[in-house]
Scaffold this motif. Sequence first.
Motif, PDB file in Angstrom:
ATOM      1  N   UNK A  20       0.844  -1.191   0.000  1.00  0.00           N
ATOM      2  CA  UNK A  20       0.000   0.000   0.000  1.00  0.00           C
ATOM      3  C   UNK A  20       0.884   1.247   0.000  1.00  0.00           C
ATOM      4  N   UNK A  21       0.273   2.375  -0.236  1.00  0.00           N
ATOM      5  CA  UNK A  21       0.992   3.650  -0.268  1.00  0.00           C
ATOM      6  C   UNK A  21       1.756   3.846   1.043  1.00  0.00           C
ATOM      7  N   UNK A  22       3.030   4.159   0.942  1.00  0.00           N
ATOM      8  CA  UNK A  22       3.850   4.418   2.116  1.00  0.00           C
ATOM      9  C   UNK A  22       4.456   3.180   2.762  1.00  0.00           C
ATOM     10  N   UNK A  23       4.136   1.995   2.245  1.00  0.00           N
ATOM     11  CA  UNK A  23       4.713   0.769   2.805  1.00  0.00           C
ATOM     12  C   UNK A  23       6.208   0.728   2.560  1.00  0.00           C
ATOM     13  N   UNK A  24       6.897   0.181   3.523  1.00  0.00           N
ATOM     14  CA  UNK A  24       8.320  -0.110   3.403  1.00  0.00           C
ATOM     15  C   UNK A  24       8.494  -1.567   3.803  1.00  0.00           C
ATOM     16  N   UNK A  25       9.550  -2.172   3.338  1.00  0.00           N
ATOM     17  CA  UNK A  25       9.778  -3.583   3.606  1.00  0.00           C
ATOM     18  C   UNK A  25       9.950  -3.853   5.097  1.00  0.00           C
ATOM     19  N   UNK A  26      10.597  -2.946   5.825  1.00  0.00           N
ATOM     20  CA  UNK A  26      10.759  -3.147   7.264  1.00  0.00           C
ATOM     21  C   UNK A  26       9.420  -3.087   7.989  1.00  0.00           C
ATOM     22  N   UNK A  27       8.506  -2.242   7.526  1.00  0.00           N
ATOM     23  CA  UNK A  27       7.178  -2.161   8.139  1.00  0.00           C
ATOM     24  C   UNK A  27       6.371  -3.429   7.875  1.00  0.00           C
ATOM     25  N   UNK A  28       6.483  -3.945   6.668  1.00  0.00           N
ATOM     26  CA  UNK A  28       5.769  -5.177   6.314  1.00  0.00           C
ATOM     27  C   UNK A  28       6.276  -6.350   7.143  1.00  0.00           C
ATOM     28  N   UNK A  29       7.603  -6.470   7.283  1.00  0.00           N
ATOM     29  CA  UNK A  29       8.136  -7.596   8.050  1.00  0.00           C
ATOM     30  C   UNK A  29       7.877  -7.438   9.542  1.00  0.00           C
ATOM     31  N   UNK A  30       7.827  -6.222  10.031  1.00  0.00           N
ATOM     32  CA  UNK A  30       7.469  -6.012  11.443  1.00  0.00           C
ATOM     33  C   UNK A  30       6.039  -6.481  11.693  1.00  0.00           C
ATOM     34  N   UNK A  31       5.122  -6.164  10.771  1.00  0.00           N
ATOM     35  CA  UNK A  31       3.715  -6.578  10.920  1.00  0.00           C
ATOM     36  C   UNK A  31       3.531  -8.079  10.786  1.00  0.00           C
ATOM     37  N   UNK A  32       4.208  -8.682   9.837  1.00  0.00           N
ATOM     38  CA  UNK A  32       3.941 -10.085   9.522  1.00  0.00           C
ATOM     39  C   UNK A  32       4.849 -11.068  10.251  1.00  0.00           C
ATOM     40  N   UNK A  33       6.105 -10.685  10.462  1.00  0.00           N
ATOM     41  CA  UNK A  33       7.064 -11.598  11.087  1.00  0.00           C
ATOM     42  C   UNK A  33       7.481 -11.155  12.485  1.00  0.00           C
ATOM     43  N   UNK A  34       7.086  -9.932  12.867  1.00  0.00           N
ATOM     44  CA  UNK A  34       7.405  -9.448  14.203  1.00  0.00           C
ATOM     45  C   UNK A  34       8.808  -8.883  14.357  1.00  0.00           C
ATOM     46  N   UNK A  35       9.546  -8.758  13.258  1.00  0.00           N
ATOM     47  CA  UNK A  35      10.909  -8.243  13.329  1.00  0.00           C
ATOM     48  C   UNK A  35      11.246  -7.510  12.032  1.00  0.00           C
TER      49      UNK A  35
ATOM     50  N   UNK B  77      15.949  -5.203  -2.517  1.00  0.00           N
ATOM     51  CA  UNK B  77      14.749  -5.167  -1.678  1.00  0.00           C
ATOM     52  C   UNK B  77      13.896  -3.916  -1.870  1.00  0.00           C
ATOM     53  N   UNK B  78      14.517  -2.789  -2.229  1.00  0.00           N
ATOM     54  CA  UNK B  78      13.761  -1.545  -2.400  1.00  0.00           C
ATOM     55  C   UNK B  78      12.768  -1.634  -3.558  1.00  0.00           C
ATOM     56  N   UNK B  79      13.042  -2.473  -4.536  1.00  0.00           N
ATOM     57  CA  UNK B  79      12.132  -2.631  -5.670  1.00  0.00           C
ATOM     58  C   UNK B  79      10.796  -3.245  -5.252  1.00  0.00           C
ATOM     59  N   UNK B  80      10.789  -3.999  -4.167  1.00  0.00           N
ATOM     60  CA  UNK B  80       9.577  -4.720  -3.764  1.00  0.00           C
ATOM     61  C   UNK B  80       8.428  -3.802  -3.371  1.00  0.00           C
ATOM     62  N   UNK B  81       8.731  -2.634  -2.820  1.00  0.00           N
ATOM     63  CA  UNK B  81       7.665  -1.732  -2.377  1.00  0.00           C
ATOM     64  C   UNK B  81       7.551  -0.486  -3.257  1.00  0.00           C
TER      65      UNK B  81
END
Length: 68
Positions: free
Chosen positions: A17-32, A48-52
Amino acid sequence: FLPKGSAMPLLVEVTVTEGDRLDLITARTLGDPEHFWRVADANDAMNPFDLTSETGRVLRVPIPQPGE
């Protein structure tokens, strides 16, 4: 050596989604947030930057494997 992303056991798929970053996604889904590399591996990403960079992209989040 990088694992084949499609062969990694899937925990969940996440839509960027708009404003997502990979670290935010992994914090939400994997807890780290430092486990961003797991998502990069599961999506066969060398940068990794290409993913978001594209809103609406669906990312594979793998189940963490013991010993990783």
